[in-house]
Motif scaffolding. Sequence first.
Motif: not given
Length: 369
Positions: A267-277, A243-246, A279-290
């Motif tokens: 602040a928003l990036a920390r929420v998004l990266a942290g939620e992905a982590a 999360t911190d790195e991303v 969920q055991d996803r890579d913090p940058v693994a995002y598409g429109p649905a996620s």
Amino acid sequence: MLESAAAVRSESWLLADAWASEVVASLWLGSWRFPEPSQAFESEHEKLVAGVSGAGDEAALTALRALSGVASGDLAAEAAESLAAQGVADPAWFVPGAALEFREAFLVTNLLGDVEVVAITQERAGAVETVLFMRQPVLGATAIELFATPAEGTTALLQDMIASAPGAFRDLIMPMSASEAFDRVWPDIELFWNEEPDEEAEAGLLDDDEEARHPIQLMALADARVRALVPDDYTIPERPDRTDEVVAAFLASEHGAALPDAELAGALARVLAGEAAAQDRDPVAYGPASLTGVLILAVAARLHVSDEDLALLPEVMRAWAYFTADARDLPREEAREAWDAELPTVLAEFSEAYADPELEAERDGQLRG
């Protein structure tokens, strides 16, 4: 039920497993009507095996051999061996001692990674079979399909799938090891068994509509196939928390650095990266649905955002979307075009959720810590 088992007697092992999977799913579906679903399922499963065993004929052994090949099959396997030892004839498709052997696995995704197909191919008694998991990274399995693998191999099956749905998937077919395939889909299986079934699950199992595909139909079969990929003592390795790195990489990127409010972006990036982590996803693994799902569940339902910040969020979301595409080395122009087409819907759904009075009542935090 025994008549149905007799009907598959001369058919394939694959067909028998599919039949047994729906039987187990029916018990699981019914168990949720009781206060303790897991105990109810175990009790009803024991009654089923005992009742089938009591018939003592070839149809009973056919059913038990089929039930042995799916989730919770150990009890049925013991009962089947007992009947076979009494001289009851096995079904033609059954091969004593046959075990599932891993052959290959592959991953196919759509461009932005919100839709995945994991193909797992195994061989048993000379028959090669492929299970396809259709899944979404946030929601888990959305459908499961079972195939007799074509002679040309699993890649041929996937190429046909890609060709049959133009634009739905990337042409890239990525090889996976047995453990990588397990790591990808086993959490979906655990999540499925532990969540109360919805109306779609009931319809997928009980309706005659052939279009009503639902993972419930083959989940018990898939459970057994996926378990066979790794040793019993295998555990999924923990993903390092990036999360911190991303967040730092986002703020330093061309997309983050161009934003007028670095504090809000972080602040928003920390929420998004942290939620992905989480969920055991890579913090940058995002598409429109996620992205939509996390914005609604982790922002609209939890965090207060000022009117001034709400006005700036669309620009931050676009920057985040572009950043995640670059971080995954997706085709630059194609990915941005896809995001540009989807972001208005993402933003509209988030805005609608944020304006919902019920969600407003649940918020107990602030986006800016």
